[in-house]
Design a protein around this motif. Sequence first.
Motif, PDB file in Angstrom:
ATOM      1  N   ASP A  74      -5.165  13.042   5.083  1.00  0.00           N
ATOM      2  CA  ASP A  74      -6.421  13.714   4.765  1.00  0.00           C
ATOM      3  C   ASP A  74      -6.161  14.642   3.592  1.00  0.00           C
ATOM      4  N   ARG A  75      -6.708  14.260   2.439  1.00  0.00           N
ATOM      5  CA  ARG A  75      -6.528  15.049   1.220  1.00  0.00           C
ATOM      6  C   ARG A  75      -7.782  14.880   0.371  1.00  0.00           C
ATOM      7  N   PRO A  76      -8.302  15.958  -0.189  1.00  0.00           N
ATOM      8  CA  PRO A  76      -9.524  15.834  -0.996  1.00  0.00           C
ATOM      9  C   PRO A  76      -9.346  14.893  -2.180  1.00  0.00           C
ATOM     10  N   HIS A  77     -10.410  14.171  -2.489  1.00  0.00           N
ATOM     11  CA  HIS A  77     -10.433  13.336  -3.685  1.00  0.00           C
ATOM     12  C   HIS A  77     -10.281  14.267  -4.888  1.00  0.00           C
ATOM     13  N   PRO A  78      -9.485  13.896  -5.888  1.00  0.00           N
ATOM     14  CA  PRO A  78      -9.263  14.825  -7.003  1.00  0.00           C
ATOM     15  C   PRO A  78     -10.510  15.117  -7.840  1.00  0.00           C
ATOM     16  N   HIS A  79     -11.421  14.170  -7.969  1.00  0.00           N
ATOM     17  CA  HIS A  79     -12.626  14.374  -8.797  1.00  0.00           C
ATOM     18  C   HIS A  79     -13.813  13.685  -8.149  1.00  0.00           C
ATOM     19  N   PRO A  80     -14.750  14.284  -7.586  1.00  0.00           N
ATOM     20  CA  PRO A  80     -14.820  15.709  -7.263  1.00  0.00           C
ATOM     21  C   PRO A  80     -14.041  15.983  -5.983  1.00  0.00           C
ATOM     22  N   ALA A  81     -13.837  17.212  -5.671  1.00  0.00           N
ATOM     23  CA  ALA A  81     -13.015  17.598  -4.516  1.00  0.00           C
ATOM     24  C   ALA A  81     -13.778  17.407  -3.207  1.00  0.00           C
ATOM     25  N   GLN A  82     -14.073  16.154  -2.896  1.00  0.00           N
ATOM     26  CA  GLN A  82     -14.742  15.808  -1.639  1.00  0.00           C
ATOM     27  C   GLN A  82     -13.696  15.361  -0.629  1.00  0.00           C
ATOM     28  N   PRO A  83     -13.978  15.528   0.666  1.00  0.00           N
ATOM     29  CA  PRO A  83     -13.009  15.089   1.683  1.00  0.00           C
ATOM     30  C   PRO A  83     -12.731  13.593   1.559  1.00  0.00           C
ATOM     31  N   ARG A  84     -11.479  13.203   1.770  1.00  0.00           N
ATOM     32  CA  ARG A  84     -11.115  11.787   1.741  1.00  0.00           C
ATOM     33  C   ARG A  84      -9.965  11.542   2.695  1.00  0.00           C
ATOM     34  N   ARG A  85     -10.065  10.450   3.435  1.00  0.00           N
ATOM     35  CA  ARG A  85      -9.005  10.021   4.356  1.00  0.00           C
ATOM     36  C   ARG A  85      -8.449   8.697   3.844  1.00  0.00           C
ATOM     37  N   THR A  86      -7.130   8.657   3.648  1.00  0.00           N
ATOM     38  CA  THR A  86      -6.470   7.440   3.199  1.00  0.00           C
ATOM     39  C   THR A  86      -5.594   6.919   4.328  1.00  0.00           C
ATOM     40  N   THR A  87      -5.763   5.635   4.643  1.00  0.00           N
ATOM     41  CA  THR A  87      -4.942   4.978   5.652  1.00  0.00           C
ATOM     42  C   THR A  87      -4.044   3.971   4.952  1.00  0.00           C
ATOM     43  N   PHE A  88      -2.754   4.077   5.191  1.00  0.00           N
ATOM     44  CA  PHE A  88      -1.752   3.212   4.583  1.00  0.00           C
ATOM     45  C   PHE A  88      -1.340   2.150   5.594  1.00  0.00           C
ATOM     46  N   PHE A  89      -1.280   0.893   5.142  1.00  0.00           N
ATOM     47  CA  PHE A  89      -0.937  -0.225   6.014  1.00  0.00           C
ATOM     48  C   PHE A  89       0.235  -1.019   5.459  1.00  0.00           C
ATOM     49  N   LEU A  90       1.058  -1.556   6.363  1.00  0.00           N
ATOM     50  CA  LEU A  90       2.068  -2.550   6.023  1.00  0.00           C
ATOM     51  C   LEU A  90       1.467  -3.900   6.368  1.00  0.00           C
ATOM     52  N   LEU A  91       1.477  -4.822   5.393  1.00  0.00           N
ATOM     53  CA  LEU A  91       0.980  -6.175   5.596  1.00  0.00           C
ATOM     54  C   LEU A  91       2.076  -7.158   5.248  1.00  0.00           C
ATOM     55  N   ARG A  92       1.978  -8.361   5.786  1.00  0.00           N
ATOM     56  CA  ARG A  92       2.960  -9.408   5.491  1.00  0.00           C
ATOM     57  C   ARG A  92       2.218 -10.595   4.904  1.00  0.00           C
ATOM     58  N   ALA A  93       2.747 -11.115   3.793  1.00  0.00           N
ATOM     59  CA  ALA A  93       2.193 -12.317   3.178  1.00  0.00           C
ATOM     60  C   ALA A  93       2.891 -13.527   3.775  1.00  0.00           C
ATOM     61  N   PRO A  94       2.197 -14.654   3.862  1.00  0.00           N
ATOM     62  CA  PRO A  94       2.852 -15.864   4.423  1.00  0.00           C
ATOM     63  C   PRO A  94       3.926 -16.389   3.479  1.00  0.00           C
ATOM     64  N   ASP A  95       4.849 -17.177   4.051  1.00  0.00           N
ATOM     65  CA  ASP A  95       5.883 -17.830   3.247  1.00  0.00           C
ATOM     66  C   ASP A  95       5.213 -18.638   2.141  1.00  0.00           C
ATOM     67  N   GLY A  96       5.824 -18.634   0.966  1.00  0.00           N
ATOM     68  CA  GLY A  96       5.312 -19.421  -0.142  1.00  0.00           C
ATOM     69  C   GLY A  96       4.266 -18.726  -0.980  1.00  0.00           C
ATOM     70  N   THR A  97       3.966 -17.464  -0.678  1.00  0.00           N
ATOM     71  CA  THR A  97       3.002 -16.729  -1.502  1.00  0.00           C
ATOM     72  C   THR A  97       3.580 -16.586  -2.906  1.00  0.00           C
ATOM     73  N   PRO A  98       2.792 -16.948  -3.960  1.00  0.00           N
ATOM     74  CA  PRO A  98       3.329 -16.891  -5.321  1.00  0.00           C
ATOM     75  C   PRO A  98       3.659 -15.468  -5.761  1.00  0.00           C
ATOM     76  N   ASP A  99       4.573 -15.360  -6.722  1.00  0.00           N
ATOM     77  CA  ASP A  99       4.964 -14.060  -7.273  1.00  0.00           C
ATOM     78  C   ASP A  99       3.904 -13.465  -8.174  1.00  0.00           C
ATOM     79  N   ALA A 100       3.104 -14.277  -8.801  1.00  0.00           N
ATOM     80  CA  ALA A 100       2.106 -13.789  -9.737  1.00  0.00           C
ATOM     81  C   ALA A 100       0.792 -14.513  -9.517  1.00  0.00           C
ATOM     82  N   GLY A 101      -0.291 -13.794  -9.839  1.00  0.00           N
ATOM     83  CA  GLY A 101      -1.610 -14.394  -9.669  1.00  0.00           C
ATOM     84  C   GLY A 101      -2.283 -14.619 -10.994  1.00  0.00           C
TER      85      GLY A 101
END
Length: 101
Positions: A74-101
């Motif tokens: 929970d940290r205010p958005h820098p511009h403007p200083a409004q409340p903001r909640r950021t949720t960080f996730f760990l995700l897994r890509a399937p085997d064979g996912t390309p290195d570049a899109g």
Amino acid sequence: MPLPGTRVVAYVLLRRAVPELLVFDRVGPAGVGTRGPAGGAGPGEGPERAVLREVAGEVGPVGVTVVRRIAVEDRPHPHPAQPRRTTFFLLRAPDGTPDAG
């Protein structure tokens, strides 16, 4: 006090001989630096659904799965200083996912 905005950040693990993290190099007026897929959740959209949508939108429909929630900040958005909640996730890509899109 207004309700916080909801933001999600994805750390996508690619299965390789040595595991890799999916990141983008951003250059230009919108920002400079390296980051992973991220963005805001829509009205009524939960964080887990939002992070899957953000990855699909920025990487394509690669079929990632959520492994777990890493942290919530929970940290205010820098511009403007409004409340903001950021949720960080760990995700897994399937085997064979390309290195570049």
